[in-house]
Each structure stands twice: as C-alpha cells, then as structure tokens.
Design a protein around this motif. Structure first.
Motif, short mmCIF file in Angstrom:
data_model
loop_
_atom_site.label_atom_id
_atom_site.label_comp_id
_atom_site.label_asym_id
_atom_site.label_seq_id
_atom_site.Cartn_x
_atom_site.Cartn_y
_atom_site.Cartn_z
N ILE A 287 0.84 -1.19 0.00
CA ILE A 287 0.00 0.00 0.00
C ILE A 287 0.88 1.24 0.00
N GLN A 288 0.44 2.25 -0.73
CA GLN A 288 1.09 3.55 -0.75
C GLN A 288 0.05 4.59 -0.39
N THR A 289 0.32 5.39 0.65
CA THR A 289 -0.63 6.41 1.09
C THR A 289 -0.12 7.79 0.72
N MET A 290 -1.04 8.74 0.69
CA MET A 290 -0.69 10.10 0.28
C MET A 290 -1.75 11.06 0.81
N GLY A 291 -1.41 12.34 0.92
CA GLY A 291 -2.35 13.33 1.39
C GLY A 291 -2.69 13.14 2.86
N GLN A 292 -3.63 13.94 3.35
CA GLN A 292 -4.09 13.79 4.73
C GLN A 292 -5.50 14.34 4.86
N TYR A 293 -6.24 13.74 5.80
CA TYR A 293 -7.61 14.14 6.08
C TYR A 293 -8.48 14.12 4.82
N THR A 294 -9.07 15.23 4.42
CA THR A 294 -9.97 15.19 3.27
C THR A 294 -9.26 14.88 1.96
N THR A 295 -7.94 15.09 1.90
CA THR A 295 -7.19 14.77 0.69
C THR A 295 -6.48 13.43 0.78
N PHE A 296 -6.75 12.67 1.83
CA PHE A 296 -6.09 11.38 1.99
C PHE A 296 -6.39 10.45 0.81
N GLY A 297 -5.37 9.73 0.38
CA GLY A 297 -5.55 8.77 -0.69
C GLY A 297 -4.62 7.59 -0.52
N PHE A 298 -4.93 6.50 -1.22
CA PHE A 298 -4.03 5.35 -1.21
C PHE A 298 -4.19 4.53 -2.48
N ARG A 299 -3.12 3.86 -2.83
CA ARG A 299 -3.11 2.80 -3.85
C ARG A 299 -2.61 1.54 -3.17
N ALA A 300 -3.26 0.42 -3.47
CA ALA A 300 -2.81 -0.86 -2.93
C ALA A 300 -2.87 -1.89 -4.04
N TRP A 301 -1.92 -2.80 -4.06
CA TRP A 301 -1.82 -3.76 -5.16
C TRP A 301 -1.15 -5.04 -4.70
N ASN A 302 -1.36 -6.08 -5.51
CA ASN A 302 -0.72 -7.36 -5.28
C ASN A 302 0.67 -7.32 -5.93
N PRO A 303 1.74 -7.36 -5.16
CA PRO A 303 3.08 -7.25 -5.76
C PRO A 303 3.42 -8.41 -6.69
N GLN A 304 2.72 -9.53 -6.53
CA GLN A 304 2.94 -10.67 -7.42
C GLN A 304 2.30 -10.43 -8.79
N ASN A 305 1.27 -9.59 -8.82
CA ASN A 305 0.60 -9.24 -10.09
C ASN A 305 -0.12 -7.90 -9.89
N PRO A 306 0.53 -6.78 -10.26
CA PRO A 306 -0.05 -5.45 -10.02
C PRO A 306 -1.33 -5.17 -10.80
N ASP A 307 -1.78 -6.11 -11.66
CA ASP A 307 -3.08 -5.93 -12.30
C ASP A 307 -4.21 -6.02 -11.28
N TYR A 308 -3.93 -6.59 -10.12
CA TYR A 308 -4.88 -6.57 -9.01
C TYR A 308 -4.59 -5.31 -8.19
N GLU A 309 -5.54 -4.37 -8.19
CA GLU A 309 -5.26 -3.08 -7.56
C GLU A 309 -6.55 -2.43 -7.09
N ILE A 310 -6.46 -1.70 -5.99
CA ILE A 310 -7.55 -0.85 -5.52
C ILE A 310 -6.98 0.53 -5.21
N PHE A 311 -7.84 1.55 -5.28
CA PHE A 311 -7.37 2.90 -4.94
C PHE A 311 -8.52 3.74 -4.42
N TYR A 312 -8.14 4.77 -3.67
CA TYR A 312 -9.10 5.75 -3.15
C TYR A 312 -8.38 7.09 -3.01
N TYR A 313 -9.03 8.16 -3.48
CA TYR A 313 -8.53 9.51 -3.31
C TYR A 313 -9.68 10.38 -2.82
N GLY A 314 -9.53 10.98 -1.64
CA GLY A 314 -10.60 11.80 -1.10
C GLY A 314 -10.89 13.03 -1.93
#
Length: 261
Positions: A8-35
């Motif tokens: 997981i990689q996080t960024m921003g804070q509070y209302t601008t908080f965001g993250f990307r998370a992925w399977n390192p064995q196959n990055p085609d599996y991924e989820i993300f959220y950006y406030g």
C-alpha cells in the motif's frame, strides 16, 4: 482490510487522503481511493484562459490551473480519463500523489448512485469498465467519483473556477478472475476509516482540522455504505450474482478481453 501480502502507498491527509494498494505478485490486481483530486478545469476555455494570468502576482495558482486537466462537468467518470495528466501535475508541483495509468478505458455498465454529497456535486458516477491493468493485462474495474459543484466565477462568459473530484475509488482485476475477487476487493476499498489515533493527532495539530477529519470519516462511511449497496444491487443483483446477471457479466468481460487482451 487489505488482502494478505498486498502493498500500500498512502498520500495526502484528512480530506485529501488517498491510497493505492496492489498485489506485488501481479499489479493488475489493484484498488485505490482519493478523497479529493484536483485542480480540474471545467472547460478548455477556462484552461486556456488561465494562460493569460501566468506571472500575474494576483493569481499565484494561474500556472497550476493552466496545467490542470479538463473534465466534463455532467460526467464524473470523466476524471478517470485524465489520471495521466493529474499525475503529471502532481509530479510537477510535488503533491506526492501516485495514480494508476488507467489506459484504454472501456465503459460497460453505468450504475445509479446518489450519496449525501449529491447536492454539492454536479453528478456522481459509478461504472463497470474494462481497463488495461498496471501489469498490462485486460482487466475489469469498478470506478466511482463525483465532481464538486464549485461556485462559478465568470470572465468573458467562461467559468474560471477550478473544480475537483471527490471520493475517487477504483477496484481492478484481470478479466478472467474479476468475478472471483471483486467482492473481496470492493469490501477492502470501502473499509477505509480514520482511526481514533489519527483523529486525535489531527485535533492536536489543529482543532478545526481535527473536527474536519471526524466529519470526513463519518461522511466517507456514509458514501461507502451507499456505494457498496449500489454496487451490490446493480452489479451483483443482490448478495450473490444470479445466473442471468452472471451470463451478462461474463459476456462483458469477454468483450473487454477480446478488445484489450
């Protein structure tokens, strides 16, 4: 809660908080959220208009606004087509955001959604779409966003006020495995919460920011609850995918694989 072994990689804070998370064995599996993602221009006329203000001391953000990509205000999903431009803006101005490329987006199914933010937006969007994953494979994806209805400021008939996208969310997996993992990944991305410790840190930093963090946590949960319900009802047609819906979804995934595979 993320699947075991994911990065997981996080960024921003509070209302601008965001993250990307992925399977390192196959990055085609991924989820993300950006406030909150922005700035975004409401039109090409606005974007081009900012060029004339660059270097003007009264408009310190003119160059940033000129560099900002353009979205279609009546289509919140248009933000997903400018992730590469948003990444370029983040890199240039040191915002520290990391966004997936989202190449070759192929909308397949629009899913109605309305959250408590509806009155503050020009529209909310949830869609099932094909996309080329970070590892290059044909993937299916769930994508959700809304566009903030900022107060207009007109210059020569052009609304120059930038906007931003809120609650920008995505779930991506290879077409051949999407139906097997989408429920788990959807739950993972919709499980985001501010911890009590995080909120207390915010209060210590600034009472106003702390209160905003608590309010944002509650508001985010309400949005996620609505989104999860909408996705379940319109994508799965209930807690489990029935046979008719399953056939339709398999046909859509085959279409995506044929086009992007």
């Amino acid at each position: 809660m993320l699947p075991e072994g994911w990065q997981i990689q996080t960024m921003g804070q509070y209302t601008t908080f965001g993250f990307r998370a992925w399977n390192p064995q196959n990055p085609d599996y991924e989820i993300f959220y950006y406030g909150n993602l922005g700035p975004l221009n409401k039109s090409y006329d606005a974007k081009n208009g900012w060029a004339s203000y660059i270097g003007n001391m009264g408009f310190p953000n003119a160059e940033l606004n000129y560099d900002a990509p353009v979205v279609t205000m009546d289509s919140a999903s248009s933000v997903f087509y400018v992730f590469d431009a948003l990444q370029a803006v983040s890199d240039k101005y040191g915002f520290g955001f990391s966004l997936p490329a989202l190449n070759d987006i192929m909308p397949q199914k629009s899913i109605p959604i309305e959250t408590a933010y509806a009155q503050a937006t020009t529209g909310e969007s949830m869609m099932f779409a094909g996309v080329r994953g970070s590892n290059g494979s044909a993937c299916g994806g769930m994508f959700m966003a809304s566009l903030w209805n900022t107060n207009p400021y007109y210059v020569g008939g052009v609304d120059m006020t930038p906007t931003s996208a809120m609650h920008v969310t995505g779930v991506i997996a290879p077409t051949e495995d999407f139906l097997n993992v989408e429920a788990t990944l959807t739950q993972a991305v919709f499980s985001l919460r501010f911890t009590e410790e995080y909120i207390q840190d915010a209060i210590a930093y600034s009472k106003a920011v702390g209160e905003a963090a608590m309010a944002d946590n509650a508001a985010r949960q309400a949005v996620f609850d609505k989104a999860n319900k909408a996705w379940s009802e319109y994508f799965r047609d209930g807690p489990a995918i029935d046979s008719d819906n399953l056939n339709e979804l398999n046909d859509l995934l085959d279409t995506i694989k044929d086009a992007l595979g």
